[in-house]
Write an enzyme that holds these catalytic residues in place. Structure first.
Site: not given
Ligand code: CAA
Length: 284
Positions: A121, A142, A154, A192
């Site tokens: 990343s 990514h 990406e 990022n």
């Molecule tokens: N892996 C696999 N499945 C997962 C999981 C995971 N880590 N986390 C949750 N799930 C599944 C679960 O089964 C969950 O259902 P249950 O809770 O009933 O078991 C299902 O997905 C739905 O989960 P949520 O109800 O938590 O889903 P949501 O609709 O609330 O959305 C989210 C969650 C997609 C994370 C949303 O909150 C979101 O888009 N958040 C922003 C995340 C973001 O910005 N990410 C980027 C981070 S930066 C990055 O990644 C870059 C880097 O290089 C560091």
């Protein structure tokens, strides 16, 4: 020309690698996952089985489809077992030397036309590729955290990446249900480059505006339409992961906003790493 991917390898089955392997097996692709120990590999299998089984419990997947998906995952501790993979996605520790060493090993083991993708990343894909004698087949793929839920990938073109390798990675991302975008290998790539300094600003605002953690999160959710607040998000990503990525980007760009805020560094040093340690801005 895109290469047909029959078998994919995923190296490093932490939160990102396990999520990527989950996506692959759910999309019908035979997947070989490699970890350094059998215990870590089995932990990843349990994590994947848990999330796929939740879909069965929620009625969005039938048990037969789940079993078929999980049956496509084979685990190993040997890099040599990735010899038959058409594409290998590396998601190991975010350090240049281990990534370079692994790519050198993959180059020895895999077929000459296998595509080697790194999920880095904040490191340079070009520098990772430079450890090999075939940098044209090395690209960035990514994924975002949590990989099974975030649609974006990406596709990062390094200095010497070939069109074929980039197109193969792009087509594969689409095949596993993702929304790929193409970009070049610059610090932080696209998302990022914007998100890391933005999250750092958010953390600085905690102290500057003397706003509480929950109020800041509420502000960004309800005033800017974010799906989760910045503190919740840094907890999800991992405070250590975010600090490490910030440091890597600061080193490359020297932009003050990239540098990790002292508050986050102190949290990292104290072991408050977010969700994975049970405590960060919130308790889990
Ligand atoms: N892996 C696999 N499945 C997962 C999981 C995971 N880590 N986390 C949750 N799930 C599944 C679960 O089964 C969950 O259902 P249950 O809770 O009933 O078991 C299902 O997905 C739905 O989960 P949520 O109800 O938590 O889903 P949501 O609709 O609330 O959305 C989210 C969650 C997609 C994370 C949303 O909150 C979101 O888009 N958040 C922003 C995340 C973001 O910005 N990410 C980027 C981070 S930066 C990055 O990644 C870059 C880097 O290089 C560091």
């Amino acid at each position: 020309m895109t290469k047909e991917i029959r078998t994919v390898g995923v190296v490093g089955l932490g939160a990102m690698g396990a999520g990527i392997a989950q996506l692959c097996v759910e999309a019908g692709v035979e997947t070989v996952g490699r970890e350094v120990s059998t215990e870590l590999a089995e932990k990843a299998r349990d994590r994947i089985a848990h999330f796929v089984s939740r879909k069965v419990e929620k009625g969005t997947l039938d048990a037969e489809t789940r079993d078929a998906a999980l049956g496509r995952l084979s685990l190993t501790t040997e890099v040599a077992d990735l010899a038959g993979c058409d594409l290998v996605i590396e998601a190991i520790v975010e350090e240049l030397e281990p990534k370079q060493e692994l790519h050198r090993e993959l180059e020895r083991v895999c077929a000459p036309d296998a595509v080697l993708a790194t999920n880095t990343s904040a490191l340079s894909v070009t520098e990772i590729a430079s450890a090999t004698t075939t940098p044209e087949r090395v690209v960035g793929m990514h994924f975002f955290n949590p990989a099974p839920l975030m649609p974006l990938v990406e596709i990062v073109r390094a200095e010497l990446s070939s069109d074929d390798a980039c197109e193969t990675a792009y087509a594969f991302a689409e095949r596993i249900g993702k929304r790929p975008i193409q970009c070049h290998d610059t610090p932080g790539f696209v998302v990022n480059r914007v998100l890391i300094p933005l999250l750092n600003d958010c953390i600085r605002v905690l102290d500057e505006a003397r706003v509480g953690v929950e109020d800041l999160d509420t502000g960004m959710k309800h005033g800017a339409g974010w799906p989760m607040g910045p503190c919740e998000l840094v907890d999800l990503v991992g405070i250590d992961v975010h600090v490490h990525a910030s440091e890597a980007l600061y080193e490359k760009t020297r932009e003050p906003r990239m540098a990790p805020p002292p508050r986050l560094v102190a949290m990292r040093n104290a072991g408050l790493l977010g969700r994975k340690s049970g405590r960060g801005f919130y308790s889990y």
